[in-house]
Design a protein around this motif. Structure first.
Motif, PDB file in Angstrom:
ATOM      1  N   ARG A 184       4.704  15.194  -4.871  1.00 50.47           N
ATOM      2  CA  ARG A 184       4.161  13.457  -4.554  1.00 50.47           C
ATOM      3  C   ARG A 184       3.587  13.237  -2.627  1.00 50.47           C
ATOM      4  O   ARG A 184       4.406  14.048  -2.385  1.00 50.47           O
ATOM      5  N   VAL A 185       2.736  11.742  -2.950  1.00 44.98           N
ATOM      6  CA  VAL A 185       2.156  11.942  -1.376  1.00 44.98           C
ATOM      7  C   VAL A 185       3.383  11.567  -0.340  1.00 44.98           C
ATOM      8  O   VAL A 185       3.095  11.860   0.166  1.00 44.98           O
ATOM      9  N   GLY A 186       4.640  10.650  -1.305  1.00 48.61           N
ATOM     10  CA  GLY A 186       5.617  10.704  -0.246  1.00 48.61           C
ATOM     11  C   GLY A 186       6.064  11.617   0.630  1.00 48.61           C
ATOM     12  O   GLY A 186       6.901  11.848   1.565  1.00 48.61           O
ATOM     13  N   GLN A 187       6.415  12.669  -0.011  1.00 47.19           N
ATOM     14  CA  GLN A 187       7.066  14.084   0.000  1.00 47.19           C
ATOM     15  C   GLN A 187       6.019  14.672   0.966  1.00 47.19           C
ATOM     16  O   GLN A 187       6.105  15.062   1.999  1.00 47.19           O
ATOM     17  N   LEU A 188       4.315  14.395   1.223  1.00 42.07           N
ATOM     18  CA  LEU A 188       4.021  15.068   1.706  1.00 42.07           C
ATOM     19  C   LEU A 188       3.510  13.840   3.599  1.00 42.07           C
ATOM     20  O   LEU A 188       3.704  14.733   4.465  1.00 42.07           O
ATOM     21  N   ALA A 189       4.151  12.514   2.421  1.00 43.26           N
ATOM     22  CA  ALA A 189       3.774  12.333   4.650  1.00 43.26           C
ATOM     23  C   ALA A 189       4.773  12.687   5.319  1.00 43.26           C
ATOM     24  O   ALA A 189       4.805  12.224   6.632  1.00 43.26           O
ATOM     25  N   GLY A 190       6.044  12.918   4.571  1.00 42.90           N
ATOM     26  CA  GLY A 190       7.389  13.024   5.234  1.00 42.90           C
ATOM     27  C   GLY A 190       7.019  14.485   6.143  1.00 42.90           C
ATOM     28  O   GLY A 190       8.323  14.499   6.594  1.00 42.90           O
TER      29      GLY A 190
ATOM     30  N   ALA B 137      -2.339  10.123   3.252  1.00 41.60           N
ATOM     31  CA  ALA B 137      -0.753  10.548   2.936  1.00 41.60           C
ATOM     32  C   ALA B 137       0.120   8.734   3.919  1.00 41.60           C
ATOM     33  O   ALA B 137       0.813   7.938   3.077  1.00 41.60           O
ATOM     34  N   TRP B 138      -1.172   8.743   5.027  1.00 39.14           N
ATOM     35  CA  TRP B 138      -0.235   7.617   5.403  1.00 39.14           C
ATOM     36  C   TRP B 138      -1.389   5.873   5.294  1.00 39.14           C
ATOM     37  O   TRP B 138      -1.354   5.393   6.199  1.00 39.14           O
ATOM     38  N   ASN B 139      -2.556   6.361   4.817  1.00 34.72           N
ATOM     39  CA  ASN B 139      -3.210   5.355   4.480  1.00 34.72           C
ATOM     40  C   ASN B 139      -4.178   5.378   6.064  1.00 34.72           C
ATOM     41  O   ASN B 139      -4.752   3.880   5.854  1.00 34.72           O
ATOM     42  N   ARG B 140      -3.919   6.021   6.707  1.00 34.18           N
ATOM     43  CA  ARG B 140      -4.951   5.751   8.101  1.00 34.18           C
ATOM     44  C   ARG B 140      -6.228   6.641   7.348  1.00 34.18           C
ATOM     45  O   ARG B 140      -6.853   7.699   7.404  1.00 34.18           O
TER      46      ARG B 140
ATOM     47  N   GLU C 184       0.782  -1.151  -0.095  1.00 27.63           N
ATOM     48  CA  GLU C 184      -0.172  -0.036  -0.162  1.00 27.63           C
ATOM     49  C   GLU C 184       1.372   1.520  -0.357  1.00 27.63           C
ATOM     50  O   GLU C 184       0.700   2.468  -0.657  1.00 27.63           O
ATOM     51  N   LEU C 185       1.918   1.575   1.042  1.00 30.94           N
ATOM     52  CA  LEU C 185       2.280   2.873   0.976  1.00 30.94           C
ATOM     53  C   LEU C 185       3.323   3.117  -0.198  1.00 30.94           C
ATOM     54  O   LEU C 185       3.270   3.505  -0.247  1.00 30.94           O
ATOM     55  N   ALA C 186       4.380   1.566  -0.163  1.00 34.48           N
ATOM     56  CA  ALA C 186       4.669   1.683  -2.285  1.00 34.48           C
ATOM     57  C   ALA C 186       4.209   2.530  -2.585  1.00 34.48           C
ATOM     58  O   ALA C 186       4.652   3.475  -3.861  1.00 34.48           O
ATOM     59  N   LEU C 187       3.031   2.123  -3.637  1.00 34.27           N
ATOM     60  CA  LEU C 187       1.941   2.183  -4.109  1.00 34.27           C
ATOM     61  C   LEU C 187       1.670   4.098  -4.083  1.00 34.27           C
ATOM     62  O   LEU C 187       2.113   4.511  -4.559  1.00 34.27           O
ATOM     63  N   LEU C 188       0.777   4.044  -2.667  1.00 33.34           N
ATOM     64  CA  LEU C 188       0.478   5.612  -1.957  1.00 33.34           C
ATOM     65  C   LEU C 188       1.518   6.401  -2.652  1.00 33.34           C
ATOM     66  O   LEU C 188       1.230   7.686  -3.075  1.00 33.34           O
ATOM     67  N   HIS C 189       2.451   6.732  -2.038  1.00 34.29           N
ATOM     68  CA  HIS C 189       3.948   7.379  -2.111  1.00 34.29           C
ATOM     69  C   HIS C 189       4.683   8.175  -3.385  1.00 34.29           C
ATOM     70  O   HIS C 189       5.094   8.621  -3.504  1.00 34.29           O
ATOM     71  N   GLY C 190       4.183   6.794  -4.239  1.00 28.36           N
ATOM     72  CA  GLY C 190       4.382   7.466  -4.844  1.00 28.36           C
ATOM     73  C   GLY C 190       3.506   7.935  -6.148  1.00 28.36           C
ATOM     74  O   GLY C 190       4.162   8.209  -7.133  1.00 28.36           O
ATOM     75  N   LEU C 191       2.638   8.194  -6.107  1.00 25.70           N
ATOM     76  CA  LEU C 191       1.849   9.233  -6.719  1.00 25.70           C
ATOM     77  C   LEU C 191       1.906  10.620  -6.007  1.00 25.70           C
ATOM     78  O   LEU C 191       1.943  10.602  -5.520  1.00 25.70           O
ATOM     79  N   ARG C 192       0.950  11.490  -7.795  1.00 23.54           N
ATOM     80  CA  ARG C 192       1.211  13.537  -7.789  1.00 23.54           C
ATOM     81  C   ARG C 192       0.061  13.240  -5.966  1.00 23.54           C
ATOM     82  O   ARG C 192      -0.922  12.401  -6.078  1.00 23.54           O
ATOM     83  N   VAL C 193       0.322  13.709  -5.940  1.00 22.09           N
ATOM     84  CA  VAL C 193      -0.760  14.581  -4.157  1.00 22.09           C
ATOM     85  C   VAL C 193      -2.019  14.669  -4.461  1.00 22.09           C
ATOM     86  O   VAL C 193      -2.915  14.494  -4.436  1.00 22.09           O
ATOM     87  N   GLU C 194      -2.271  15.006  -6.293  1.00 28.47           N
ATOM     88  CA  GLU C 194      -3.757  14.476  -6.550  1.00 28.47           C
ATOM     89  C   GLU C 194      -4.925  13.646  -6.891  1.00 28.47           C
ATOM     90  O   GLU C 194      -5.658  13.927  -6.519  1.00 28.47           O
ATOM     91  N   ARG C 195      -3.982  12.576  -6.728  1.00 27.99           N
ATOM     92  CA  ARG C 195      -4.081  11.537  -6.240  1.00 27.99           C
ATOM     93  C   ARG C 195      -5.473  11.244  -5.471  1.00 27.99           C
ATOM     94  O   ARG C 195      -6.247  10.287  -4.643  1.00 27.99           O
TER      95      ARG C 195
END
Length: 403
Positions: A199-205, A227-230, A169-180
């Motif tokens: 990217r979502v990963g940047q947002l999560a960080g 961003a952390w799929n919570r 999940e997180l590997a997929l999610l964090h590679g996506l653009r934030v618009e997703r």
């Protein structure tokens, strides 16, 4: 953080729904760019989307981008009928279905592995059954949360299936653009881009505090969690509605008693038809009034028994309007509304047997409903509406039923 061991939430979304219905019903449109709606594009087929056309775009701009597009008017009855067929498949597929709109829903298939099959097998069968029942393509995303299931279905479009294993999940999610992310529109995306966040990963960080500083506390909490799929929200079946209502803005011009009665007839007819379509009946008729000085008032009357008959609701609404005549004369009426509450299944309500439903014979309502369902909502109207002022023409027949 606790992560469910299996992805059991499905997000099922029909592809370019209105346009797909048009292509299904007219073989000449298949494979061609189709726009539903002329002034504003209500839906665009994927052939049109390939030219940069999107729903909500002005018709002129859409035709400029896609000169070969075929423009068709919307056919609401066809879309409602198709939606009903698809939702019937949803209801047969899962014990809990949460409709989001006329063309998409969440389904919870948890606990069905032994009796029915894995979520992947269920999703595959659902897609086949929708194709068989409605002749339409549908995309399904499967994940452990509603938000990620919706992301997955968007990634799999059109006519696809994406199952996201929990460990991926997180590997997929964090590679996506934030618009997703659910809730990130163009404005929010631009604000994040100004801070170098794409990217979502940047947002999560970033952490919740920094996101809140950029977008506000509520958005900060929500986006950091997504961003952390919570996403702890369960799939919930749609609650039964507690009222049915309709209203008409009258404008500044004074209306005669006859004109107001015409509006009242149309409102009562519209409300009760929707009630009958939903299999509901109610006891309390509510009249809503808005005056020229912007003040408001309501009047209500509770009937002895629940009803969905147009005549019974209209009689009660007329009596309430008669009681409010002094207010109407003194203040001027700019809005008139009718609602039915205290619906069957609620405390104090009971199911009405049709022979006790005065004053209109239920067969009249049923006959009108049958004609409108077959030939369209404006194919039949009541005689009392036939000579209405053109300014009130919207009430000559009930509007289409929605989602």
């Amino acid at each position: 953080m606790f992560v469910p061991r299996e992805a059991t939430i499905l997000h099922a979304d029909l592809d370019a729904f209105y346009a797909s219905v048009e292509q299904r019903d007219d073989p000449r449109l298949r494979g061609r760019p189709v726009l539903v709606g002329g002034g504003v594009v209500l839906a665009a087929s994927y052939e049109a989307r390939a030219h940069g056309v999107a729903g909500g775009m002005g018709g002129a701009e859409a035709r400029r981008r896609c000169p070969g597009a075929v423009v068709v008017p919307p056919r609401w009855e066809a879309y409602v009928e198709a939606s009903r067929a698809v939702f019937a498949v949803f209801e047969r597929t899962a014990p809990v279905v949460e409709g989001l709109s006329i063309d998409e829903a969440f389904l919870d298939v948890g606990g069905m592995a032994r009796s029915v099959g894995t979520p992947t097998r269920i999703a595959l069968r659902l897609r086949d059954e929708v194709r068989a029942a409605a002749g339409l393509p549908i995309t399904v995303g499967v994940a452990t949360t509603k938000s990620l299931a919706k992301v997955a279905s968007a990634l799999a479009k059109p006519d696809g299936l994406m199952v996201v294993p929990p460990e991926c999940e997180l590997a997929l999610l964090h590679g996506l653009r934030v618009e997703r992310l659910w809730g990130v529109g163009p404005v929010t995306a631009r604000r994040l881009a100004r801070h170098g966040i794409e990217r979502v990963g940047q947002l999560a960080g970033l952490g919740e505090v920094r996101i809140a500083a950029m977008l506000g506390p509520a958005a900060g909490r929500s986006l950091h969690a997504l961003a952390w799929n919570r996403d702890p929200r369960p799939v919930r079946a749609r609650r039964r509605r507690r009222t049915f209502g309709a209203q008409s803005a009258l404008g500044p011009r004074a209306r005669s008693a006859e004109e107001l009665d015409t509006v009242l007839v149309g409102l009562a007819d519209r409300v009760t038809r929707r009630m009958r379509a939903a299999g509901r009946a109610g006891r309390t008729v509510v009249l809503r009034l808005r005056f020229a000085d912007y003040s408001r008032a309501t009047r209500s009357r509770t009937l002895p028994r629940p009803t969905a008959a147009s005549g019974a609701v209209l009689a009660a609404a007329r009596a309430l309007l008669d009681e409010a005549r002094p207010l109407v004369a003194a203040r001027g009426l700019t809005l008139l509304g009718v609602a039915v509450a205290n619906l069957d299944g609620e405390e104090g309500a009971a199911q009405l047997t049709l022979p006790l439903d005065p004053p209109a014979p239920p067969g009249i309502d049923a006959a009108l409903d049958a004609v409108r369902d077959r030939f369209g909502p404006r194919s039949a109207t009541r005689a009392s509406l036939a000579g209405a002022d053109p300014g009130l023409a919207m009430w000559l027949a009930p509007r289409r039923r929605g989602r």
